[in-house]
Scaffold this active site. Structure first.
Site, PDB file in Angstrom:
ATOM      1  N   ASP A 208      36.314  48.416  48.402  1.00 27.02           N
ATOM      2  CA  ASP A 208      37.357  47.416  48.243  1.00 27.02           C
ATOM      3  C   ASP A 208      37.105  46.723  46.900  1.00 27.02           C
ATOM      4  O   ASP A 208      36.005  46.812  46.336  1.00 27.02           O
ATOM      5  CB  ASP A 208      37.277  46.427  49.406  1.00 27.02           C
ATOM      6  CG  ASP A 208      38.234  45.276  49.252  1.00 27.02           C
ATOM      7  OD1 ASP A 208      39.397  45.517  48.886  1.00 27.02           O
ATOM      8  OD2 ASP A 208      37.820  44.125  49.485  1.00 27.02           O
ATOM      9  N   ASP A 210      38.698  43.150  45.619  1.00 26.57           N
ATOM     10  CA  ASP A 210      38.554  41.695  45.646  1.00 26.57           C
ATOM     11  C   ASP A 210      37.447  41.269  46.603  1.00 26.57           C
ATOM     12  O   ASP A 210      37.408  41.686  47.769  1.00 26.57           O
ATOM     13  CB  ASP A 210      39.865  41.041  46.079  1.00 26.57           C
ATOM     14  CG  ASP A 210      40.977  41.254  45.055  1.00 26.57           C
ATOM     15  OD1 ASP A 210      40.691  41.789  43.974  1.00 26.57           O
ATOM     16  OD2 ASP A 210      42.125  40.883  45.355  1.00 26.57           O
ATOM     17  N   GLU A 217      39.324  36.618  44.397  1.00 20.55           N
ATOM     18  CA  GLU A 217      40.565  37.292  44.776  1.00 20.55           C
ATOM     19  C   GLU A 217      41.533  37.235  43.604  1.00 20.55           C
ATOM     20  O   GLU A 217      41.899  36.149  43.141  1.00 20.55           O
ATOM     21  CB  GLU A 217      41.181  36.624  46.006  1.00 20.55           C
ATOM     22  CG  GLU A 217      40.329  36.690  47.262  1.00 20.55           C
ATOM     23  CD  GLU A 217      40.361  38.062  47.918  1.00 20.55           C
ATOM     24  OE1 GLU A 217      41.382  38.760  47.794  1.00 20.55           O
ATOM     25  OE2 GLU A 217      39.349  38.428  48.558  1.00 20.55           O
ATOM     26  N   ARG A 253      53.023  36.340  49.493  1.00 24.92           N
ATOM     27  CA  ARG A 253      52.234  35.850  48.366  1.00 24.92           C
ATOM     28  C   ARG A 253      52.791  36.335  47.035  1.00 24.92           C
ATOM     29  O   ARG A 253      52.870  35.580  46.066  1.00 24.92           O
ATOM     30  CB  ARG A 253      50.774  36.293  48.523  1.00 24.92           C
ATOM     31  CG  ARG A 253      50.030  35.538  49.613  1.00 24.92           C
ATOM     32  CD  ARG A 253      48.631  36.073  49.824  1.00 24.92           C
ATOM     33  NE  ARG A 253      48.646  37.391  50.462  1.00 24.92           N
ATOM     34  CZ  ARG A 253      47.582  38.149  50.626  1.00 24.92           C
ATOM     35  NH1 ARG A 253      46.401  37.749  50.159  1.00 24.92           N
ATOM     36  NH2 ARG A 253      47.668  39.311  51.228  1.00 24.92           N
ATOM     37  N   SER A 296      42.401  49.227  47.162  1.00 31.33           N
ATOM     38  CA  SER A 296      42.598  47.787  47.140  1.00 31.33           C
ATOM     39  C   SER A 296      43.969  47.398  47.660  1.00 31.33           C
ATOM     40  O   SER A 296      44.965  48.101  47.441  1.00 31.33           O
ATOM     41  CB  SER A 296      42.433  47.263  45.702  1.00 31.33           C
ATOM     42  OG  SER A 296      42.751  45.890  45.613  1.00 31.33           O
ATOM     43  N   GLY A 297      44.011  46.245  48.316  1.00 28.35           N
ATOM     44  CA  GLY A 297      45.285  45.630  48.660  1.00 28.35           C
ATOM     45  C   GLY A 297      45.849  44.844  47.499  1.00 28.35           C
ATOM     46  O   GLY A 297      46.892  44.193  47.636  1.00 28.35           O
ATOM     47  N   LYS A 341      44.897  51.761  53.469  1.00 25.95           N
ATOM     48  CA  LYS A 341      43.547  51.957  52.932  1.00 25.95           C
ATOM     49  C   LYS A 341      42.857  53.139  53.618  1.00 25.95           C
ATOM     50  O   LYS A 341      42.196  53.954  52.961  1.00 25.95           O
ATOM     51  CB  LYS A 341      42.711  50.685  53.103  1.00 25.95           C
ATOM     52  CG  LYS A 341      43.067  49.580  52.131  1.00 25.95           C
ATOM     53  CD  LYS A 341      42.034  48.465  52.190  1.00 25.95           C
ATOM     54  CE  LYS A 341      42.214  47.499  51.049  1.00 25.95           C
ATOM     55  NZ  LYS A 341      41.118  46.519  50.946  1.00 25.95           N
ATOM     56  N   ASP A 364      35.337  43.745  52.783  1.00 23.49           N
ATOM     57  CA  ASP A 364      35.007  42.421  53.309  1.00 23.49           C
ATOM     58  C   ASP A 364      36.069  41.826  54.217  1.00 23.49           C
ATOM     59  O   ASP A 364      35.798  40.863  54.933  1.00 23.49           O
ATOM     60  CB  ASP A 364      34.772  41.457  52.147  1.00 23.49           C
ATOM     61  CG  ASP A 364      36.071  41.054  51.471  1.00 23.49           C
ATOM     62  OD1 ASP A 364      36.377  39.860  51.420  1.00 23.49           O
ATOM     63  OD2 ASP A 364      36.787  41.951  50.975  1.00 23.49           O
ATOM     64  N   ASN A 367      41.753  43.678  56.495  1.00 25.09           N
ATOM     65  CA  ASN A 367      42.556  44.837  56.076  1.00 25.09           C
ATOM     66  C   ASN A 367      41.692  46.030  55.690  1.00 25.09           C
ATOM     67  O   ASN A 367      42.210  47.111  55.392  1.00 25.09           O
ATOM     68  CB  ASN A 367      43.491  44.461  54.920  1.00 25.09           C
ATOM     69  CG  ASN A 367      42.741  44.054  53.667  1.00 25.09           C
ATOM     70  OD1 ASN A 367      41.721  43.382  53.746  1.00 25.09           O
ATOM     71  ND2 ASN A 367      43.246  44.440  52.522  1.00 25.09           N
TER      72      ASN A 367
END
Length: 418
Positions: A208, A210, A217, A253, A296-297, A341, A364, A367
């Protein structure tokens, strides 16, 4: 032509009036300051005994800060009226002690095969430092769930101290539960993995981004520049704790970033700070033949240049929509959410011909859970409680290269690969 059936097997014992009822075992133990030639001296002495010792059954040797502990189990014929094999080896032990200057003892040992050990696991204890309470607590917890510690070795002393315990006789779930309580109580990390070839057969790692590969983030940094930091931070926290659907929260967001100049993405990317140990982890695994990448998201405008700079093999993330040099507040293309993911991990593994059981995933947030569950080894890194509880292993150290110790690599092996 020789009759092969008449040739005795190596473990067959000579027959005769002086031969006892069966083979006997003896344990020879050598302790003291290590120096070259000790092992050679011991085995040369055993060789000189001829038929007195017919088989080497087991050997274990370890050197701890220059102090040697060497144990050898041998098997020999039972001889009526001549005492046990250990008795007959006592003069040999004395001779080896006189030659080497070390302590050498001989004592009886079972001549039978060792008992079935049951399931085996590697338990890794990590800390900065590792207090005695952590090792004592781990040892007690292992015993309480029916496990036995067969061996302990140090994996690293920097940037974290870590020890690997080889444990037999206990199941994975009871071990993880018992050792998780020890980790929480002592402020250390404890990882539990099934022993076997699979541990060293890992060939692909997905990280991941962030709060894993980089500190912080990215979307929070973008929101700060858009003047919407508080609103975005609240949505981010709820999403990472699993309280909100990730795609819904992501779109909410991103909508708050509408109107932000696209040049801000470059500014944020240039200010990214890698997690300590990230370069060491990636460089070491690449030199060991791993495929390395990120899922990554976050956003491709950030992750693609980051992956290129680190020489990664693959990257997957969401793409921010841009029009007239500004963010529109929308996204384009497939959404990389919790399920996305896991799909990306499976896709990258398939592209490189690597089975999922030979992959590692590190993350972490909530998600990341599907990705961690799909990988052969899922590692929660400074993760939210819900993630720590469900991952195969949890690391709360500030150094990403501690993942190498969870994989069983020693500090010396990492340096050799540098």
């Amino acid at each position: 032509m020789t009759d092969r059936a008449a040739v005795p097997a190596p473990t067959d014992l000579p027959e005769g009036p002086e031969t006892g009822p069966g083979p006997e075992g003896a344990l020879l133990t050598v302790t003291g300051a290590d120096r070259p030639g000790v092992t050679a001296t011991l085995f040369a002495a055993l060789e000189a005994l001829g038929g007195e010792v017919v088989e080497v059954v087991d050997v274990e040797q370890v050197v701890v800060h220059g102090q040697l502990v060497l144990g050898v189990v041998v098997r020999g014929p039972g001889v009526a009226g001549a005492g046990t094999l250990a008795d007959r080896l006592t003069p040999t032990a004395a001779d080896v002690a006189a030659t080497t200057g070390l302590a050498v003892t001989a004592e009886p040992a079972t001549a039978s095969e060792p008992p079935e050990r049951g399931p085996r696991h590697h338990v890794t204890v990590l800390g900065r430092p590792v207090p005695p309470a952590a090792v004592a607590g781990a040892a007690r917890a292992i015993a309480e769930v029916g496990g036995n510690i067969e061996a302990i070795r140090r994996l690293s002393d920097y940037p974290v101290t870590s020890f690997e315990l080889t444990v037999s006789g206990a199941g994975s779930a009871p071990l993880r539960a018992a050792l998780g309580a020890v980790a929480a109580r002592t402020g250390t990390d404890v990882a539990v993995e099934q022993a076997g070839l699979g541990r060293r057969s890992k060939r692909l790692i997905v990280l991941d981004v962030d709060s894993t590969l980089v500190r912080g983030e990215v979307i929070d940094e973008l929101a700060a520049r858009a003047g919407r930091a508080d609103e975005v931070a609240g949505i981010t926290a709820a999403a990472m704790n699993g309280e909100l659907d990730f795609e819904e929260s992501l779109r909410a967001r991103v909508a708050l970033l509408a109107g932000l100049p696209v040049g801000v993405l470059d500014e944020v990317r240039e200010q990214l700070v890698l997690t300590p140990g990230a370069r060491t982890l990636i460089r070491t695994l690449q030199r060991l033949g791993f495929r390395c990448g990120i899922v990554s998201g976050g956003f491709t405008q950030i992750t693609d240049p980051l992956a290129a700079a680190l020489g990664l093999d693959f990257a997957a993330a969401n793409t921010l929509e841009v029009a007239d040099g500004r963010l529109t507040g929308g996204l384009v293309g497939e959404i990389v959410d919790r399920a996305g993911k896991a799909r990306a991990l499976a896709r990258f593994a398939a592209e490189h011909g690597i089975p999922l059981e030979q992959t590692v995933a590190v993350g972490d947030g909530a998600n990341d859970l599907d990705m961690l569950a799909a990988a052969g080894l899922g590692i929660a890194f400074n993760a939210k409680p819900v993630v720590r509880e469900q991952a195969n292993a949890a690391l709360n150290q500030p150094y990403l290269d501690a993942v190498l110790q969870v994989l069983g690599f020693t500090r010396d092996e990492v340096l050799d690969a540098s």
